[in-house]
Design an enzyme around this catalytic site. Structure first.
Site, PDB file in Angstrom:
ATOM      1  CG  HIS A  17      -1.954  -0.999   1.289  1.00 15.03           C
ATOM      2  ND1 HIS A  17      -2.161  -1.759   2.415  1.00 15.03           N
ATOM      3  CD2 HIS A  17      -2.873  -1.417   0.384  1.00 15.03           C
ATOM      4  CE1 HIS A  17      -3.177  -2.586   2.200  1.00 15.03           C
ATOM      5  NE2 HIS A  17      -3.608  -2.414   0.967  1.00 15.03           N
ATOM      6  CE  LYS A  41     -12.289  -6.779   1.994  1.00 13.42           C
ATOM      7  NZ  LYS A  41     -11.083  -6.022   1.610  1.00 13.42           N
ATOM      8  NE  ARG A  90      -2.773  -8.101  -4.191  1.00 16.56           N
ATOM      9  CZ  ARG A  90      -3.603  -8.219  -3.191  1.00 16.56           C
ATOM     10  NH1 ARG A  90      -3.166  -8.199  -1.970  1.00 16.56           N
ATOM     11  NH2 ARG A  90      -4.889  -8.399  -3.388  1.00 16.56           N
ATOM     12  CB  SER A 127      -4.757  -6.408   4.200  1.00 15.00           C
ATOM     13  OG  SER A 127      -4.151  -5.185   3.903  1.00 15.00           O
TER      14      SER A 127
END
Length: 159
Positions: A17, A41, A90, A127
């Protein structure tokens, strides 16, 4: 002046990040890291902690600030005068998730999303993986900025 919003849950903020924020800061006059709430989440860290950790992790980046996003991202972007949304990718799976959101955001308000490819050396860091490693007693300090590992471990002890 160009201003970009770099939204995310940041639960916790990782070196990946910070890399994306630093690179976005070279492209825009100002970058706002937006600490978002994702209704799908349940975060380990509360928004206040995530905000504090993100501010600490990016304090060396003069043109980066951190704020909490309340409500829709596009409304937040309008409030802060953003000219773009920045998302780090990514790999292809990230693109598959981010592309529909980028198209929806552009459809709602016209704001464009800029995709930045993550650094290969950091592309394995997520994360969710960091939290999982920490939950099982693994050392996460190599994947997160200073102080973040301790905060994650502390949050896990409380649970």
């Amino acid at each position: 002046m160009t201003l970009a919003v770099l939204p995310g849950t940041y639960d916790p903020i990782t070196l990946g990040h910070v890399d994306i924020a630093a690179r976005a800061a070279t492209m825009f006059d100002e970058v706002v890291i937006g600490i978002a709430h994702n209704s799908t989440k349940t975060p380990l860290l509360d928004a206040e902690t995530r905000t504090r950790l993100a501010r600490g992790a990016t304090s060396h980046l003069e043109s980066v600030r951190v704020e909490v996003i309340e409500g829709l991202l596009v409304h937040f972007c309008e409030e802060v005068g953003a000219t773009a949304i920045v998302k780090g990718l990514r790999g292809g799976a990230d693109y598959d998730v981010e592309r529909p959101m980028a198209l929806m955001n552009r459809s709602l308000t016209g704001i464009e999303t800029v995709f930045l490819t993550g650094d290969n050396a950091l592309s394995h860091i997520a994360s969710s993986l960091v939290r999982d490693v920490a939950r099982h007693g693994g050392d996460i300090d190599a994947y997160v900025p200073a102080g973040v590992g301790a905060a994650v471990r502390g949050a896990l002890e409380v649970r």
